[in-house]
Design a protein around this motif. Structure first.
Motif, mmCIF file in Angstrom:
data_model
loop_
_atom_site.group_PDB
_atom_site.id
_atom_site.type_symbol
_atom_site.label_atom_id
_atom_site.label_comp_id
_atom_site.label_asym_id
_atom_site.label_seq_id
_atom_site.Cartn_x
_atom_site.Cartn_y
_atom_site.Cartn_z
ATOM 1 N N LEU A 49 62.409 6.109 50.436
ATOM 2 C CA LEU A 49 63.561 6.183 50.422
ATOM 3 C C LEU A 49 65.334 5.896 50.849
ATOM 4 C CD1 LEU A 49 65.452 7.623 47.381
ATOM 5 C CD2 LEU A 49 65.665 9.186 49.002
ATOM 6 N N ASP A 50 65.688 5.023 50.118
ATOM 7 C CA ASP A 50 66.877 4.448 50.447
ATOM 8 C C ASP A 50 68.194 5.445 51.148
ATOM 9 O OD1 ASP A 50 69.103 2.344 51.539
ATOM 10 O OD2 ASP A 50 69.474 2.116 49.529
ATOM 11 N N CYS A 51 68.233 5.918 51.435
ATOM 12 C CA CYS A 51 68.791 7.172 51.783
ATOM 13 C C CYS A 51 70.491 6.537 51.869
ATOM 14 C CB CYS A 51 68.829 8.185 53.828
ATOM 15 S SG CYS A 51 67.217 8.778 53.684
ATOM 16 N N CYS B 184 75.079 14.289 54.341
ATOM 17 C CA CYS B 184 74.284 13.599 53.487
ATOM 18 C C CYS B 184 72.647 12.958 54.172
ATOM 19 C CB CYS B 184 74.657 13.080 52.606
ATOM 20 S SG CYS B 184 73.241 11.871 51.034
ATOM 21 N N GLY B 185 73.175 11.934 54.972
ATOM 22 C CA GLY B 185 71.583 11.033 55.547
ATOM 23 C C GLY B 185 70.656 11.599 56.628
ATOM 24 N N THR B 186 70.978 12.703 56.745
ATOM 25 C CA THR B 186 70.456 14.386 57.766
ATOM 26 C C THR B 186 69.331 14.604 56.537
ATOM 27 O OG1 THR B 186 72.028 14.456 59.425
ATOM 28 C CG2 THR B 186 70.096 15.987 58.912
ATOM 29 N N CYS B 187 69.913 15.745 55.861
ATOM 30 C CA CYS B 187 68.962 16.540 54.498
ATOM 31 C C CYS B 187 68.098 14.998 53.664
ATOM 32 C CB CYS B 187 70.328 16.477 53.211
ATOM 33 S SG CYS B 187 71.566 17.853 53.955
ATOM 34 N N CYS B 188 68.702 14.004 53.677
ATOM 35 C CA CYS B 188 67.696 13.043 52.899
ATOM 36 C C CYS B 188 66.296 12.408 53.596
ATOM 37 C CB CYS B 188 68.703 11.807 52.944
ATOM 38 S SG CYS B 188 67.531 10.181 51.967
ATOM 39 N N CYS C 4 63.839 15.919 54.158
ATOM 40 C CA CYS C 4 63.657 15.597 52.043
ATOM 41 C C CYS C 4 63.237 14.258 51.538
ATOM 42 C CB CYS C 4 64.993 16.654 51.536
ATOM 43 S SG CYS C 4 65.273 18.301 52.375
ATOM 44 N N GLN C 5 63.553 13.917 51.681
ATOM 45 C CA GLN C 5 63.699 12.680 51.032
ATOM 46 C C GLN C 5 64.313 12.580 49.759
ATOM 47 O OE1 GLN C 5 62.439 9.336 52.334
ATOM 48 N NE2 GLN C 5 63.362 9.838 54.471
ATOM 49 N N CYS C 6 64.686 12.451 49.692
ATOM 50 C CA CYS C 6 65.980 12.702 47.905
ATOM 51 C C CYS C 6 67.102 13.476 48.477
ATOM 52 C CB CYS C 6 64.676 13.999 47.272
ATOM 53 S SG CYS C 6 65.004 15.719 47.454
ATOM 54 N N PRO D 222 65.158 20.891 45.936
ATOM 55 C CA PRO D 222 65.068 21.811 46.220
ATOM 56 C C PRO D 222 64.880 22.117 47.922
ATOM 57 C CG PRO D 222 63.787 22.418 44.657
ATOM 58 C CD PRO D 222 64.372 20.271 44.501
ATOM 59 N N CYS D 223 64.654 21.127 47.821
ATOM 60 C CA CYS D 223 64.911 21.423 49.860
ATOM 61 C C CYS D 223 66.510 21.097 50.056
ATOM 62 C CB CYS D 223 64.275 20.216 50.247
ATOM 63 S SG CYS D 223 64.289 19.903 51.857
ATOM 64 N N TYR D 224 66.648 19.404 49.247
ATOM 65 C CA TYR D 224 68.385 19.364 50.303
ATOM 66 C C TYR D 224 68.904 20.993 49.738
ATOM 67 C CZ TYR D 224 72.371 16.018 49.511
ATOM 68 O OH TYR D 224 73.396 15.565 49.699
ATOM 69 N N ALA D 225 68.742 21.369 48.656
ATOM 70 C CA ALA D 225 69.919 22.594 47.781
ATOM 71 C C ALA D 225 69.671 24.008 48.720
ATOM 72 C CB ALA D 225 68.995 22.997 46.550
#
Length: 103
Positions: A43-45, A66-70, A73-75, A88-91
């Motif tokens: 994914l293009d984070c 957001c970049g760390t989470c992306c 989680c790749q989403c 869900p991973c991001y949340a």
């Protein structure tokens, strides 16, 4: 007369096959959103987080979190806020103080 029947039958059969194949292609196109990636296609984070953080009062902080989470989680959920059920991973990621990490 037999050639006409064979031609009509092949035409009907080809239309039926095209009608069955079209929904399969539509599902593949619509399921590839900000939250889904195919195997081997990361994914293009940066782009996803820029869209997520564009209305933030602290855009640099938002993009970094957001970049760390992306990356983990790749989403990234769609929109500028909310929609956490899409990822869900991001949340569920939290800081050391048990606050939500991801914007």
């Amino acid at each position: 007369m037999a050639i006409t029947k064979a031609l009509v039958a092949s035409l009907v059969l080809s239309l039926l096959v095209l009608d069955l194949v079209q929904p399969l292609q539509t599902n593949q196109v619509t399921s590839n959103s900000l939250t889904d990636t195919t195997v081997g296609e990361p994914l293009d984070c940066g782009g996803a987080c820029a869209g997520r953080c564009k209305l933030s009062s602290r855009p640099n902080l938002c993009k970094r979190a957001c970049g760390t989470c992306c990356a983990r989680c790749q989403c990234v959920p769609p929109g500028t806020s909310g929609n956490l059920e899409a990822c869900p991973c991001y949340a569920t990621m939290t800081t050391h103080n048990n606050r939500r990490k991801c914007p």
